[in-house]
Scaffold this motif. Structure first.
Motif, PDB file in Angstrom:
ATOM      1  N   LYS A  98      50.346  45.516  47.699  1.00  0.00           N
ATOM      2  CA  LYS A  98      49.488  46.590  48.345  1.00  0.00           C
ATOM      3  C   LYS A  98      49.604  48.045  47.882  1.00  0.00           C
ATOM      4  O   LYS A  98      48.647  48.860  47.635  1.00  0.00           O
ATOM      5  CB  LYS A  98      49.216  46.412  49.853  1.00  0.00           C
ATOM      6  CG  LYS A  98      48.551  45.219  50.413  1.00  0.00           C
ATOM      7  CD  LYS A  98      48.885  45.114  51.875  1.00  0.00           C
ATOM      8  CE  LYS A  98      48.181  43.817  52.586  1.00  0.00           C
ATOM      9  NZ  LYS A  98      48.087  43.737  53.832  1.00  0.00           N
ATOM     10  N   GLU A  99      50.842  48.132  47.829  1.00  0.00           N
ATOM     11  CA  GLU A  99      51.263  49.647  47.235  1.00  0.00           C
ATOM     12  C   GLU A  99      50.781  49.808  45.869  1.00  0.00           C
ATOM     13  O   GLU A  99      50.207  50.791  45.363  1.00  0.00           O
ATOM     14  CB  GLU A  99      52.780  49.753  47.531  1.00  0.00           C
ATOM     15  CG  GLU A  99      53.320  49.590  48.776  1.00  0.00           C
ATOM     16  CD  GLU A  99      54.806  49.860  49.086  1.00  0.00           C
ATOM     17  OE1 GLU A  99      55.259  49.805  49.888  1.00  0.00           O
ATOM     18  OE2 GLU A  99      55.489  49.375  48.070  1.00  0.00           O
ATOM     19  N   GLU A 108      57.853  40.992  51.501  1.00  0.00           N
ATOM     20  CA  GLU A 108      58.146  42.135  50.633  1.00  0.00           C
ATOM     21  C   GLU A 108      57.039  42.215  49.470  1.00  0.00           C
ATOM     22  O   GLU A 108      56.478  43.276  49.006  1.00  0.00           O
ATOM     23  CB  GLU A 108      59.713  42.226  50.282  1.00  0.00           C
ATOM     24  CG  GLU A 108      59.914  43.522  49.664  1.00  0.00           C
ATOM     25  CD  GLU A 108      61.456  43.173  49.018  1.00  0.00           C
ATOM     26  OE1 GLU A 108      61.851  44.270  48.347  1.00  0.00           O
ATOM     27  OE2 GLU A 108      62.015  42.160  49.302  1.00  0.00           O
ATOM     28  N   LEU A 168      53.536  43.124  50.440  1.00  0.00           N
ATOM     29  CA  LEU A 168      53.618  44.754  50.685  1.00  0.00           C
ATOM     30  C   LEU A 168      53.402  45.416  49.392  1.00  0.00           C
ATOM     31  O   LEU A 168      52.817  46.273  49.188  1.00  0.00           O
ATOM     32  CB  LEU A 168      54.560  45.132  51.515  1.00  0.00           C
ATOM     33  CG  LEU A 168      54.500  46.429  51.848  1.00  0.00           C
ATOM     34  CD1 LEU A 168      53.351  46.844  52.814  1.00  0.00           C
ATOM     35  CD2 LEU A 168      56.061  46.785  52.861  1.00  0.00           C
ATOM     36  N   ARG A 169      54.203  45.083  48.401  1.00  0.00           N
ATOM     37  CA  ARG A 169      54.379  45.815  47.176  1.00  0.00           C
ATOM     38  C   ARG A 169      53.148  45.709  46.554  1.00  0.00           C
ATOM     39  O   ARG A 169      52.499  46.717  45.804  1.00  0.00           O
ATOM     40  CB  ARG A 169      55.708  45.083  46.395  1.00  0.00           C
ATOM     41  CG  ARG A 169      56.111  45.992  45.036  1.00  0.00           C
ATOM     42  CD  ARG A 169      56.231  47.525  45.160  1.00  0.00           C
ATOM     43  NE  ARG A 169      56.099  48.225  43.901  1.00  0.00           N
ATOM     44  CZ  ARG A 169      55.738  49.462  43.846  1.00  0.00           C
ATOM     45  NH1 ARG A 169      55.416  50.083  44.953  1.00  0.00           N
ATOM     46  NH2 ARG A 169      56.103  49.805  42.683  1.00  0.00           N
ATOM     47  N   ALA A 228      47.011  50.242  45.616  1.00  0.00           N
ATOM     48  CA  ALA A 228      46.688  51.701  46.184  1.00  0.00           C
ATOM     49  C   ALA A 228      47.065  52.772  45.160  1.00  0.00           C
ATOM     50  O   ALA A 228      46.394  53.695  44.753  1.00  0.00           O
ATOM     51  CB  ALA A 228      47.473  51.928  47.422  1.00  0.00           C
ATOM     52  N   ALA A 229      48.359  52.514  44.384  1.00  0.00           N
ATOM     53  CA  ALA A 229      48.540  53.625  43.295  1.00  0.00           C
ATOM     54  C   ALA A 229      47.619  53.265  42.138  1.00  0.00           C
ATOM     55  O   ALA A 229      47.285  54.368  41.546  1.00  0.00           O
ATOM     56  CB  ALA A 229      50.027  53.162  42.970  1.00  0.00           C
TER      57      ALA A 229
END
Length: 470
Positions: free
Chosen positions: A309-310, A303, A306-307, A313-314
């Motif tokens: 990477k988010e 988790e 993944l966060r 990207a943001a």
């Protein structure tokens, strides 16, 4: 060598282009215990000693001489802001009229300007004095800097991406250290200790809440303006300063005493909480100051990864310079440290290799592959880019051997000794293959006829045959 008047020493040092000569002149005065000379150097080079004056007049008709004691008295009053405005101006002019022209223009005036104009720095003094004359050493101004967790080839050091990390956005501004004294004095410097005087609105707001601090404190942050280019123009400008739209984005706080000692006592998590608590209390009085938002992720979990990477990207979508990953349990260290890691957001595009270029004559890749030229379309933009990063030495030799149909030699160390290897031409030239390229962003090329990539790094081939994309 005899004990010399400081203004004559500065003149002699300035005339020499030789580093060794400059050091020899400084060393000779250290051996002679020229305390006035070294006390003046500390006043001139210590970034936390400021006099609050931008202009200091040049003497044309001086007096019989100004004693060092009287000058230090003046300097202390200026430093402590006991003299400001017209009072400071008159006191400086009176001191100038007392000093001789030579000692004022060549010594006292330069100290007040904090620029001895002699081609040497505190580094020169410290090299000379560090071992034999430590009493003359000058404190070097250093703040905490981040290490890059992405190498020049675009590869992320996965070993560093573990545990709980505090993630901040990396701002594209100017690093500013704001030193706040409980008596209301505020000094701002760049990350290397150069005093900044063009963010007066911010300083005034911070000075108004200085009573919240029981001890001198360093607020670490980044100043941003409408654009980075506009910001840098204002930072360099000496007159007609217009920096009222600048915002100080704070991300750390540390007592000045600990900063000067080179290490904090509180952990990153505790410092972040302390900064946020302070801002919650006084933020309404600081319209030009804010605190950088943070988020904690656990990179030992799927988790958390993944966060990350988010968030990355943001950051790219928000046009930030990158993201910062900070160790929650680490202290603030005044050096480049893994306590802070920086990661620039990146994009990955698939492009077709259309040519292979030899390394430039003055580069280490002469006689082998220097770069592969890629072309393709991404998001409706035609991209053409020369990509030289991300390839191993062996890959370069193999690609160049196949492209030129000639054997290519390359070297690597084996058990501490250099060994030579040879790559023979292969059956498949890379021209026509689809490669995956990692870059910071898509940019307009210099000729404006197509798009390019900022800091392209080869990642991998997407197939084994021309045009194949697996």
């Amino acid at each position: 060598m005899t004990l010399q008047a400081p203004h004559l020493l500065i003149e002699a040092i300035a005339k020499s282009d030789s580093r060794l000569t400059k050091e020899a002149l400084v060393r000779a005065q250290a051996e002679l215990a020229n305390s006035e000379f070294f006390a003046g150097l500390k006043l001139a080079y210590d970034p936390l000693v400021t006099f609050g004056v931008k202009k200091v007049p040049t003497s044309t008709a001086g007096g019989s001489g100004l004693s060092w004691l009287n000058f230090v008295t003046l300097a202390n009053k200026l430093q402590n802001r006991e003299l400001t405005g017209h009072d400071a101006k008159y006191a400086i002019e009176e001191a100038m009229s007392t000093a001789t022209v030579a000692e004022w223009n060549g010594w006292y005036r330069l100290i007040l300007l904090k620029d001895l104009k002699a081609g040497f720095s505190e580094g020169t003094v410290n090299r000379v004095c560090e071992i034999d004359y430590p009493q003359y050493k000058i404190g070097v101004f250093e703040c905490q800097l981040a290490k890059d967790c992405v190498d020049d080839d675009g590869n992320v050091d996965e070993a560093e991406l573990t545990g709980k990390k505090q993630i901040d956005c990396k701002l594209d501004g100017m690093r500013v250290l704001t030193v706040v004294y409980p008596d209301g004095r505020v000094i701002q410097t760049s990350r290397n200790g150069k005093e900044l005087t063009n963010f007066g609105v911010i300083c005034k707001q911070v000075a108004a809440i200085a009573g919240q601090f029981s001890d001198p404190t360093v607020l670490d942050g980044e100043v941003m303006s409408a654009s980075f280019q506009d910001l840098m123009k204002q930072a360099r400008r000496k007159t007609n300063v217009q920096a009222d739209d600048s915002v100080l984005n704070l991300f750390d706080i540390i007592p000045l005493s600990e900063f000067l000692a080179g290490k904090s006592k509180l952990t990153q998590q505790a410092r972040t909480q302390k900064l946020q608590t302070l801002f919650d209390l006084v933020g309404s009085s600081l319209p030009n100051v804010t605190v950088v938002g943070t988020e904690t992720v656990d990179l030992d979990t799927e988790e958390g990864r993944l966060r990350l990477k988010e968030i990355n990207a943001a950051a790219l979508a928000g046009k930030y310079e990158g993201i910062m990953l900070k160790d929650l349990g680490a202290v603030y260290e005044c050096k480049r440290s893994k306590n802070w890691l920086k990661m620039k957001p990146f994009i990955e595009v698939s492009l077709t290799a259309v040519d292979v270029e030899e390394g430039k004559p003055d580069s280490k890749f002469v006689g082998t592959m220097g770069a592969v030229v890629f072309e393709g379309t991404e998001d409706g933009k035609f991209i053409r880019v020369s990509c030289g990063g991300g390839f191993s030495i062996q890959q370069r030799a193999q690609i160049w051997a196949t492209h030129t149909k000639q054997p290519v030699q390359w070297r690597k160390k084996v058990k501490g000794k250099w060994e030579v290897f040879t790559e023979l031409p292969d059956s498949t030239d890379v021209v026509g293959l689809v490669g995956e390229i990692r870059a910071d962003a898509i940019t307009k090329s210099t000729d404006k006829e197509h798009f390019s990539l900022r800091f392209p790094r080869f990642k991998t081939w997407r197939g084994f045959l021309p045009g194949e994309k697996l």
